[in-house]
Design a protein around this motif. Sequence first.
Motif, PDB file in Angstrom:
ATOM      1  N   GLU A  90       0.853  -1.195   0.000  1.00  0.00           N
ATOM      2  CA  GLU A  90       0.000   0.000   0.000  1.00  0.00           C
ATOM      3  C   GLU A  90       0.892   1.249   0.000  1.00  0.00           C
ATOM      4  OE1 GLU A  90      -3.494   0.001   0.078  1.00  0.00           O
ATOM      5  OE2 GLU A  90      -3.378   2.194  -0.114  1.00  0.00           O
ATOM      6  N   ASN A 111       1.303   4.054  -2.957  1.00  0.00           N
ATOM      7  CA  ASN A 111       1.222   5.505  -2.739  1.00  0.00           C
ATOM      8  C   ASN A 111       2.462   6.199  -3.289  1.00  0.00           C
ATOM      9  OD1 ASN A 111      -1.235   5.589  -1.568  1.00  0.00           O
ATOM     10  ND2 ASN A 111      -0.532   5.836   0.542  1.00  0.00           N
ATOM     11  N   ALA A 112       3.625   5.563  -3.056  1.00  0.00           N
ATOM     12  CA  ALA A 112       4.876   6.156  -3.557  1.00  0.00           C
ATOM     13  C   ALA A 112       4.814   6.313  -5.074  1.00  0.00           C
ATOM     14  CB  ALA A 112       6.063   5.272  -3.153  1.00  0.00           C
ATOM     15  N   TYR A 131       2.176   9.161  -5.985  1.00  0.00           N
ATOM     16  CA  TYR A 131       2.522  10.556  -5.702  1.00  0.00           C
ATOM     17  C   TYR A 131       3.950  10.903  -6.134  1.00  0.00           C
ATOM     18  CZ  TYR A 131      -1.802  10.218  -3.150  1.00  0.00           C
ATOM     19  OH  TYR A 131      -3.110  10.001  -2.836  1.00  0.00           O
ATOM     20  N   ILE A 155       5.907  14.082  -4.400  1.00  0.00           N
ATOM     21  CA  ILE A 155       5.437  15.456  -4.118  1.00  0.00           C
ATOM     22  C   ILE A 155       5.658  15.858  -2.661  1.00  0.00           C
ATOM     23  CG2 ILE A 155       3.703  15.423  -5.960  1.00  0.00           C
ATOM     24  CD1 ILE A 155       1.602  14.844  -3.815  1.00  0.00           C
ATOM     25  N   ILE A 167      -3.515  13.540   7.050  1.00  0.00           N
ATOM     26  CA  ILE A 167      -3.418  12.385   6.142  1.00  0.00           C
ATOM     27  C   ILE A 167      -3.522  11.059   6.899  1.00  0.00           C
ATOM     28  CG2 ILE A 167      -2.061  13.601   4.389  1.00  0.00           C
ATOM     29  CD1 ILE A 167       0.363  11.921   5.517  1.00  0.00           C
ATOM     30  N   GLY A 179      -8.702  11.292   4.999  1.00  0.00           N
ATOM     31  CA  GLY A 179      -7.903  12.518   5.013  1.00  0.00           C
ATOM     32  C   GLY A 179      -6.907  12.527   3.859  1.00  0.00           C
ATOM     33  N   ARG A 180      -6.862  13.621   3.129  1.00  0.00           N
ATOM     34  CA  ARG A 180      -5.923  13.743   2.001  1.00  0.00           C
ATOM     35  C   ARG A 180      -5.309  15.139   2.017  1.00  0.00           C
ATOM     36  NH1 ARG A 180      -7.500  12.129  -3.685  1.00  0.00           N
ATOM     37  NH2 ARG A 180      -5.396  11.268  -3.588  1.00  0.00           N
ATOM     38  N   GLY A 201      -7.905   9.217  -5.071  1.00  0.00           N
ATOM     39  CA  GLY A 201      -7.656   8.372  -3.897  1.00  0.00           C
ATOM     40  C   GLY A 201      -8.815   8.466  -2.928  1.00  0.00           C
ATOM     41  N   GLY A 220      -8.321   8.106   0.545  1.00  0.00           N
ATOM     42  CA  GLY A 220      -7.854   8.544   1.866  1.00  0.00           C
ATOM     43  C   GLY A 220      -8.015   7.460   2.928  1.00  0.00           C
ATOM     44  N   LEU A 224      -3.810   4.761   4.239  1.00  0.00           N
ATOM     45  CA  LEU A 224      -2.928   4.899   5.411  1.00  0.00           C
ATOM     46  C   LEU A 224      -3.629   4.409   6.684  1.00  0.00           C
ATOM     47  CD1 LEU A 224      -0.962   8.263   4.985  1.00  0.00           C
ATOM     48  CD2 LEU A 224      -0.277   5.935   4.420  1.00  0.00           C
ATOM     49  N   SER A 256       9.037  11.546   0.361  1.00  0.00           N
ATOM     50  CA  SER A 256       8.569  11.070   1.673  1.00  0.00           C
ATOM     51  C   SER A 256       9.163   9.711   1.971  1.00  0.00           C
ATOM     52  CB  SER A 256       7.048  10.916   1.678  1.00  0.00           C
ATOM     53  OG  SER A 256       6.430  12.013   1.082  1.00  0.00           O
TER      54      SER A 256
HETATM   55  P1  ADP Z   1      -5.112   8.023  -0.837  1.00  0.00           P
HETATM   56  O1  ADP Z   1      -3.742   7.791  -1.339  1.00  0.00           O
HETATM   57  O2  ADP Z   1      -6.112   7.120  -1.432  1.00  0.00           O
HETATM   58  O3  ADP Z   1      -5.516   9.443  -0.847  1.00  0.00           O
HETATM   59  P2  ADP Z   1      -3.989   7.195   1.667  1.00  0.00           P
HETATM   60  O4  ADP Z   1      -4.638   6.978   2.953  1.00  0.00           O
HETATM   61  O5  ADP Z   1      -3.174   6.128   1.092  1.00  0.00           O
HETATM   62  O6  ADP Z   1      -5.151   7.620   0.715  1.00  0.00           O
HETATM   63  O7  ADP Z   1      -3.109   8.482   1.791  1.00  0.00           O
HETATM   64  C1  ADP Z   1      -3.635   9.592   2.485  1.00  0.00           C
HETATM   65  C2  ADP Z   1      -2.912  10.852   2.039  1.00  0.00           C
HETATM   66  O8  ADP Z   1      -1.552  10.796   2.445  1.00  0.00           O
HETATM   67  C3  ADP Z   1      -2.833  10.981   0.565  1.00  0.00           C
HETATM   68  O9  ADP Z   1      -4.018  11.538   0.037  1.00  0.00           O
HETATM   69  C4  ADP Z   1      -1.673  11.911   0.417  1.00  0.00           C
HETATM   70  O10 ADP Z   1      -2.063  13.251   0.705  1.00  0.00           O
HETATM   71  C5  ADP Z   1      -0.755  11.462   1.510  1.00  0.00           C
HETATM   72  N1  ADP Z   1       0.261  10.517   0.999  1.00  0.00           N
HETATM   73  C6  ADP Z   1       0.271   9.197   1.152  1.00  0.00           C
HETATM   74  N2  ADP Z   1       1.369   8.654   0.597  1.00  0.00           N
HETATM   75  C7  ADP Z   1       2.091   9.683   0.066  1.00  0.00           C
HETATM   76  C8  ADP Z   1       3.316   9.758  -0.609  1.00  0.00           C
HETATM   77  N3  ADP Z   1       4.057   8.695  -0.887  1.00  0.00           N
HETATM   78  N4  ADP Z   1       3.725  10.997  -0.982  1.00  0.00           N
HETATM   79  C9  ADP Z   1       2.994  12.079  -0.692  1.00  0.00           C
HETATM   80  N5  ADP Z   1       1.819  12.071  -0.049  1.00  0.00           N
HETATM   81  C10 ADP Z   1       1.364  10.868   0.323  1.00  0.00           C
END
Ligand code: ADP
Length: 517
Positions: free
Chosen positions: A406, A410-411, A414, A441, A451, A456-457, A467, A469, A472, A496
């Motif tokens: 997961e 995400n990596a 983003y 980013i 987040i 939360g995003r 996404g 949210g 995580l 990140s």
């Molecule tokens: P989603 O990715 O579906 O929005 P997540 O719960 O996986 O939901 O992530 C929550 C938020 O955390 C993301 O919307 C983003 O703002 C931030 N995030 C997660 N992973 C990364 C990452 N690798 N780089 C930057 N921001 C991230």
Amino acid sequence: MALYRLRQVRRGTGRAGAGLRRRLTQRRGHNSDVPHSTLSPRLTIKTRVMTTIVLVSCMALAYSGAIVWVLGLQGVEAEIDEQLRADREQLRVLATDGINPATGEPLATPAQALEAHLRRVVLSPSESALGFAGGELRWTVPSEVASAPENDADFIAAITPAVAGTESVIRTISTPRGSYRVLVVPIALEAEQPAALVHAVDLDAAKADLRRTMALYTAAALISVTFVAGLAWFAVNRLLRPIGELRHAVDAIDERDLTTRVPVRGRDDLSALAAQVNRMLDRVQTAIEGQRELLDDVGHELRTPITVIRGHLELIDPTDEQDVRLTQQLALDELDRMGGMVDDLLLLAKSSQTDFLVCSPTDLGALTDQVREKAQALGDRGWDLDSRAETTAGLDAARITQAWLELAANAVKYSEAGTAITLGSRVDEGDLLLWVADQGIGIAPQHMDRIRQRFGRAPEAALHAHGSGLGLSIVENIVSAHGGRLDIESVLGEGSCFTLRIPLGGARAPAEEVDGS
Ligand code: ADP
């Protein structure tokens, strides 16, 4: 495909809804069938404890009283027999000496000896002495006692055989007028008329003192029981007060108000119980509030795609083929998104259950390799391996892989194509660290808390990719079920690093985690 998934979800929701309705109906039925008053115990613990204390005190005092009565009776009877034997001995000495000690004259006949003895004898109010000569009652001492046995025909009839006999006897005689302990001493001299001494002790009168003592004892015992009951009432009230407070607190708790807590005083077992109930209420409150928040969040998040689809379907021009195709595509996309969100929610709900983890010894080096290999399929990035933990740990490998992937997804989501993503694992001060670092980013410091929350995003992420949210939150649940936590380091615009930190002592069950014990 997307429609099929939605129908499944709907069926599931319908069934879950039916189950919930059934449970609510059962609960309502239960509450309405059983009136509240019947639930309250008729006999409180206080009443039971008090009844036991009073009963035990009464039994102990009654038992002691019975022992005192029996021993007292035995003492009285032994004392009477002793007196009777002493009287017999006096008469024997007098008859053997043959001299009247009062006058110094010789005692020629048994009647004279008996008369001399009766003149000397000293009797208590419960005693009588009778003198028989030639089978006839000749003397009575004293003559004025109320229960004079010489007036009791049954008594005279009972002693007559002993009076005519040759052996002295001590026996108990009971007649309708009373009970007597009796000494009969026949005196015989050759060629002279026989005489006999009858010394009777009225047993009822002799026991009067003992009865008075027992009456005093009973009064004292009743006062003692009343005193003990008063003290016990005070002490039991004090000791059991937390139970009453517990009942009132539990009564006051319902689905609307879970804030009531039981006051905890002192350091005894009941205070510990009150503290435990408070902790349990904390957990129930957290769980119910969590459920409410989840339902609010879910309702809010699912409303958006429904509104989007509905809006487009309302505006669709059925004669315009391209409009129909575009609207269909848009509806399918939104339904896919909803389906994915529902899947995530189900996983999130499951990850809070106690039987969520199935832990087994896992080779961490091999696990790192497997995750890296699987992650490479997620996107065109430079997949690097930082380090590799060479150890074994008790983990749920499937769930850890899921959380790790997961983070890797995400990596990819983003970051830009071609940038590097680094995976690694190592052991640090008894903790196992599993991480994914990207050059994407990044996250602004002010969005770090947001987040981690459900749905939360960060605003910049919303611009970058779709996404829900929820990812995580699922990762956090998996890692905290293992007794660990999710660490996030990030620099906005640079990248990140997400790290799963799990204690190597072994995973903890979520229930223990929540319990805090
Ligand atoms: P989603 O990715 O579906 O929005 P997540 O719960 O996986 O939901 O992530 C929550 C938020 O955390 C993301 O919307 C983003 O703002 C931030 N995030 C997660 N992973 C990364 C990452 N690798 N780089 C930057 N921001 C991230």
